[in-house]
Design a protein around this motif. Structure first.
Motif, PDB file in Angstrom:
ATOM      1  N   ILE A   1       8.234 -61.605  19.626  1.00  0.00           N
ATOM      2  CA  ILE A   1       8.300 -60.137  19.676  1.00  0.00           C
ATOM      3  C   ILE A   1       9.745 -59.668  19.869  1.00  0.00           C
ATOM      4  N   LEU A   2      10.478 -60.337  20.768  1.00  0.00           N
ATOM      5  CA  LEU A   2      11.876 -59.956  21.007  1.00  0.00           C
ATOM      6  C   LEU A   2      12.707 -60.106  19.731  1.00  0.00           C
ATOM      7  N   LEU A   3      12.504 -61.207  19.013  1.00  0.00           N
ATOM      8  CA  LEU A   3      13.249 -61.421  17.771  1.00  0.00           C
ATOM      9  C   LEU A   3      12.963 -60.310  16.767  1.00  0.00           C
ATOM     10  N   LEU A   4      11.697 -59.915  16.653  1.00  0.00           N
ATOM     11  CA  LEU A   4      11.345 -58.834  15.725  1.00  0.00           C
ATOM     12  C   LEU A   4      11.980 -57.514  16.158  1.00  0.00           C
ATOM     13  N   VAL A   5      11.989 -57.257  17.472  1.00  0.00           N
ATOM     14  CA  VAL A   5      12.601 -56.025  17.976  1.00  0.00           C
ATOM     15  C   VAL A   5      14.095 -56.002  17.677  1.00  0.00           C
ATOM     16  N   LEU A   6      14.783 -57.126  17.951  1.00  0.00           N
ATOM     17  CA  LEU A   6      16.223 -57.201  17.675  1.00  0.00           C
ATOM     18  C   LEU A   6      16.510 -57.047  16.184  1.00  0.00           C
ATOM     19  N   ALA A   7      15.692 -57.684  15.356  1.00  0.00           N
ATOM     20  CA  ALA A   7      15.893 -57.598  13.912  1.00  0.00           C
ATOM     21  C   ALA A   7      15.700 -56.163  13.421  1.00  0.00           C
TER      22      ALA A   7
ATOM     23  N   SER B   1      22.728 -59.902   7.282  1.00  0.00           N
ATOM     24  CA  SER B   1      22.427 -61.336   7.390  1.00  0.00           C
ATOM     25  C   SER B   1      21.960 -61.685   8.793  1.00  0.00           C
ATOM     26  N   LEU B   2      22.572 -61.058   9.807  1.00  0.00           N
ATOM     27  CA  LEU B   2      22.160 -61.315  11.189  1.00  0.00           C
ATOM     28  C   LEU B   2      20.742 -60.806  11.426  1.00  0.00           C
ATOM     29  N   ALA B   3      20.428 -59.631  10.859  1.00  0.00           N
ATOM     30  CA  ALA B   3      19.060 -59.125  10.958  1.00  0.00           C
ATOM     31  C   ALA B   3      18.086 -60.077  10.265  1.00  0.00           C
ATOM     32  N   GLY B   4      18.464 -60.561   9.072  1.00  0.00           N
ATOM     33  CA  GLY B   4      17.633 -61.535   8.369  1.00  0.00           C
ATOM     34  C   GLY B   4      17.460 -62.818   9.156  1.00  0.00           C
ATOM     35  N   PHE B   5      18.525 -63.230   9.864  1.00  0.00           N
ATOM     36  CA  PHE B   5      18.459 -64.419  10.712  1.00  0.00           C
ATOM     37  C   PHE B   5      17.403 -64.247  11.795  1.00  0.00           C
ATOM     38  N   PHE B   6      17.379 -63.064  12.445  1.00  0.00           N
ATOM     39  CA  PHE B   6      16.377 -62.796  13.479  1.00  0.00           C
ATOM     40  C   PHE B   6      14.971 -62.731  12.890  1.00  0.00           C
ATOM     41  N   TYR B   7      14.831 -62.090  11.729  1.00  0.00           N
ATOM     42  CA  TYR B   7      13.516 -62.048  11.077  1.00  0.00           C
ATOM     43  C   TYR B   7      13.026 -63.467  10.772  1.00  0.00           C
TER      44      TYR B   7
ATOM     45  N   VAL C   1      14.015 -59.888   3.027  1.00  0.00           N
ATOM     46  CA  VAL C   1      14.636 -60.758   4.031  1.00  0.00           C
ATOM     47  C   VAL C   1      14.867 -62.136   3.409  1.00  0.00           C
ATOM     48  N   ALA C   2      16.127 -62.546   3.358  1.00  0.00           N
ATOM     49  CA  ALA C   2      16.487 -63.769   2.632  1.00  0.00           C
ATOM     50  C   ALA C   2      15.756 -65.023   3.121  1.00  0.00           C
ATOM     51  N   PRO C   3      15.732 -65.316   4.447  1.00  0.00           N
ATOM     52  CA  PRO C   3      15.094 -66.561   4.891  1.00  0.00           C
ATOM     53  C   PRO C   3      13.604 -66.649   4.593  1.00  0.00           C
TER      54      PRO C   3
END
Length: 677
Positions: free
Chosen positions: A106-112, A140-146, A197-199
């Motif tokens: 959940i935290l990762l999704l919120v940060l992304a 890219s950082l947002a994609g990393f978190f997603y 989202v790239a990843p």
């Protein structure tokens, strides 16, 4: 530990956000100080004295990308905090691990989503100049978190299933399908289609892989699990590659290409790997080699050229390297050398031919799909309008993927020469010197040939967006130039070692004149005349060899260790300061390449030697203060000033080391909060 790391990580990320907005303000005083300085260059090139003030003002207007490194460092610290708490929780109970991992997801999704929503618009970025790079890096950082959130979702699903009572494999496999595989696929597809989202190109196939492994666990008693898995990954990877290849061709949106690239590269890697297992190449029969070439290497090359994906072309073309090794592995060294050298040159000429004719090879397939379309939302990813025109534009482009053959050929050629140099040196140092000298000359000839026969900018532009191909062949020429300087150094060492006697001081003097000085002179010449990028590294390499040689000469009278510490510390500081000035006053993009190599080399040497000078392993508080004040912070400042990501990363990594040092002996919960913040 968790608290400390979590708090620290979020703090570093907010620091990066602040620096992105205020980096210009921090750079402005230094830029204004050097606005009157100039270094004259040749023919309007590298270091321009005219319009320096205007150029520096342009630099000040740019929203730099180097400050985004703090976002990545903060992300590493935050994720370290959460991963540690998830591991500890899972060790105590799977249910506790599931709860911790769910919170992490959940935290990762919120940060992304926070990063995604608060990114400036294109207009806001463009108001600051060339700042799309910063925007792209934060995307890219947002994609990393997603992407991490999807992986955490999979782990949470596994932990939930493992918390069930009983150890029935089939029940657990069914649970993993519904708790991990399907959620991963659904979330990945949603993020792929809605946010590009790239990843998710990777995580979607990861879900397919988990699904296959789970099915194998369910039907394992009735079906040979190994055969099922071979068929599953072979069939799904083929379907995956074909489907994404089609999407890659018909997609007119650059944003939609990112997850397609991740997906294609993932599918190609799975297909490449599973084909070795399916063909059972370790049996080493001639038929096995024919099969893997016809049904793996060649198709991958074709798909890579068609979709213009370097990594896929590299996978297929690497088969040529494997073939060359397989054919000549049992031959005499001289015959091996001749065969590999000819094969490598042949592969390089094949790459040259493909660069000119890749459009012709792609045209039939492009025309076949010209009538196909996939409707997208809001004029986005997969456009049905003007598809024919878009495909024609693709056909006009001179692609960069065919240049991979040049690199594969270069690897084969250099493998041949390095093997002959090693064998010659084992027999006699003088023979090794002769072989290495021939190798050096050949590298220079190949580099000059590539350099002279590169098309002009006008010729490249006639074929469309082909400056990338031109740039990659320039990189290949620079690679040969850099290797030639390294070979020159090795030849000098071998020549000195061939001298009779074992007097260290005489050998050290010989190395100065046979290796250090030639390396420095040739590197400086190639740097100033041709802006060869690796010469930023090889020039300092020559300085390093010079220092080691001087230490060998005066070692009896001076403490060699202290001398070397002082040598590398002082020279790296002077090197960084000098190249930082050149980086600021240089208006030529071409001249920035060797400066970047040089700055990164000097920064890495300075960063490393400071750990030794400060003796950080003593772990005193004063040592940590010194290395922060005189190493980490200056590197961050230099990196922000010159806009070099790697240097900012070196300095900012000190924040990660500091966080670990502070909280390493704390309880895990306190560590988590500290690192997260």
């Amino acid at each position: 530990q968790f608290v400390f790391l979590a708090i620290s990580g979020l703090g570093v990320m907010f620091l990066g956000s602040w620096l992105t907005k205020n980096q210009d303000m921090l750079r402005a005083p230094v830029l204004s100080r050097v606005s009157g300085g100039s270094i004259s260059g040749s023919d309007g090139g590298g270091y321009m004295s005219s319009n320096l003030e205007e150029g520096l003002q342009d630099d000040a207007k740019k929203s730099s990308k180097s400050s985004t490194v703090f976002g990545w460092i903060g992300a590493i610290i935050v994720n370290t905090a959460f991963i540690s708490i998830v591991i500890v929780s899972a060790e105590r109970s799977f249910l506790g691990g599931f709860i911790a991992c769910s919170i992490y997801t959940i935290l990762l999704l919120v940060l992304a989503q926070r990063l995604d929503r608060h990114l400036p618009t294109d207009e806001e970025w463009n108001d600051n100049g060339d700042s799309n790079q910063s925007s792209g890096q934060y995307k890219s950082l947002a994609g990393f978190f997603y992407g991490l959130s999807v992986l955490a979702l999979a782990v949470a699903g596994f932990l939930l299933v493992m918390s069930f009572p009983g150890e029935d494999i089939q029940i657990q496999a069914i649970g993993i399908i519904f708790a991990a595989a399907i959620p991963v696929i659904l979330v990945s597809v949603y993020l792929w289609t809605k946010k590009s989202v790239a990843p998710c190109g990777f995580t979607t196939y990861l879900g397919v892989g988990i699904l296959g492994l789970s099915i194998a666990g369910i039907v394992g008693d009735g079906v040979n699990g190994e055969i099922f898995l071979k068929c599953w990954f072979l069939i799904t990877s083929v379907i995956w590659i074909l489907g994404l290849s089609y999407l890659s061709i018909v997609s007119r949106s650059e944003e939609s290409q990112a997850p397609i690239s991740w997906g294609l590269n993932t599918g190609a890697l799975v297909f490449y790997s599973v084909m070795f297992i399916v063909v059972e190449l370790w049996e080493d029969g001639f038929g096995h080699w024919i099969v893997i070439n016809v049904f793996s290497f060649l198709p991958l090359i074709f798909v890579g050229l068609l979709t213009d994906r370097n990594f896929i072309v590299f996978l297929g073309a690497s088969g040529l390297l494997i073939d060359a090794w397989r054919v000549c592995r049992d031959w005499e060294i001289i015959i091996q050398f001749v065969f590999l050298a000819i094969s490598g040159l042949g592969v390089m000429f094949l790459g040259s031919w493909l660069t000119k004719n890749q459009d012709m090879l792609r045209a039939p397939v492009l025309s076949r799909v010209s009538g196909g379309s996939i409707s997208g939302s809001d004029g986005g990813g997969y456009m049905s309008s003007n598809l024919e025109e878009g495909l024609q534009d693709d056909a006009k482009k001179s692609s960069k993927s065919s240049t991979v053959f040049g690199w594969i050929g270069a690897i084969i050629v250099n493998t041949a020469f390095i093997s002959i140099v090693i064998v010659s040196a084992e027999r006699s140092f003088l023979g090794g010197f002769i072989a290495c000298s021939i190798y050096t000359i050949l590298l220079l000839v190949l580099a000059q040939r590539l350099d002279r026969h590169l098309p002009t900018d006008e010729e490249w532009n006639d074929n469309g967006d082909s400056n990338q191909s031109s740039g990659q062949y320039k990189s290949l020429a620079g690679f040969f130039y850099g290797l030639s300087v390294l070979a020159l150094a090795v030849a000098g060492f071998l020549l000195v070692m061939s001298f009779p006697g074992e007097d260290i001081q005489i050998q050290a003097i010989g190395i100065i004149f046979a290796a250090a000085i030639p390396v420095i002179l040739v590197s400086v010449y190639l740097w100033t005349k041709k802006s060869v990028a690796p010469c930023g590294f090889t020039t300092y390499l020559g300085v390093g060899i010079l220092g080691l040689s001087i230490a060998g000469i005066v070692g009896d009278g001076v403490n060699g260790e202290i001398f070397l510490k002082c040598w590398f510390l002082i020279t790296s500081v002077i090197w960084i300061l000098g190249l930082s000035y050149l980086s600021i006053v240089s208006r030529s993009e071409e001249s920035q390449a060797p400066i970047s190599w040089g700055l990164n080399t000097g920064a890495l040497v300075f960063y490393s030697v400071m750990f030794i000078v400060v003796e950080l392993w003593e772990d005193g508080f004063g040592h940590w203060i010194v290395i922060n004040v005189f190493s980490f912070l200056p590197l961050i400042f230099v990196g922000l000033l010159t806009d070099r990501n790697f240097i900012v990363f070196l300095g900012a990594s000190g924040l990660l080391i500091d966080a670990w040092r502070v909280c390493r002996d704390w309880e895990i919960i306190i560590q988590f909060v500290f690192l997260a913040i």
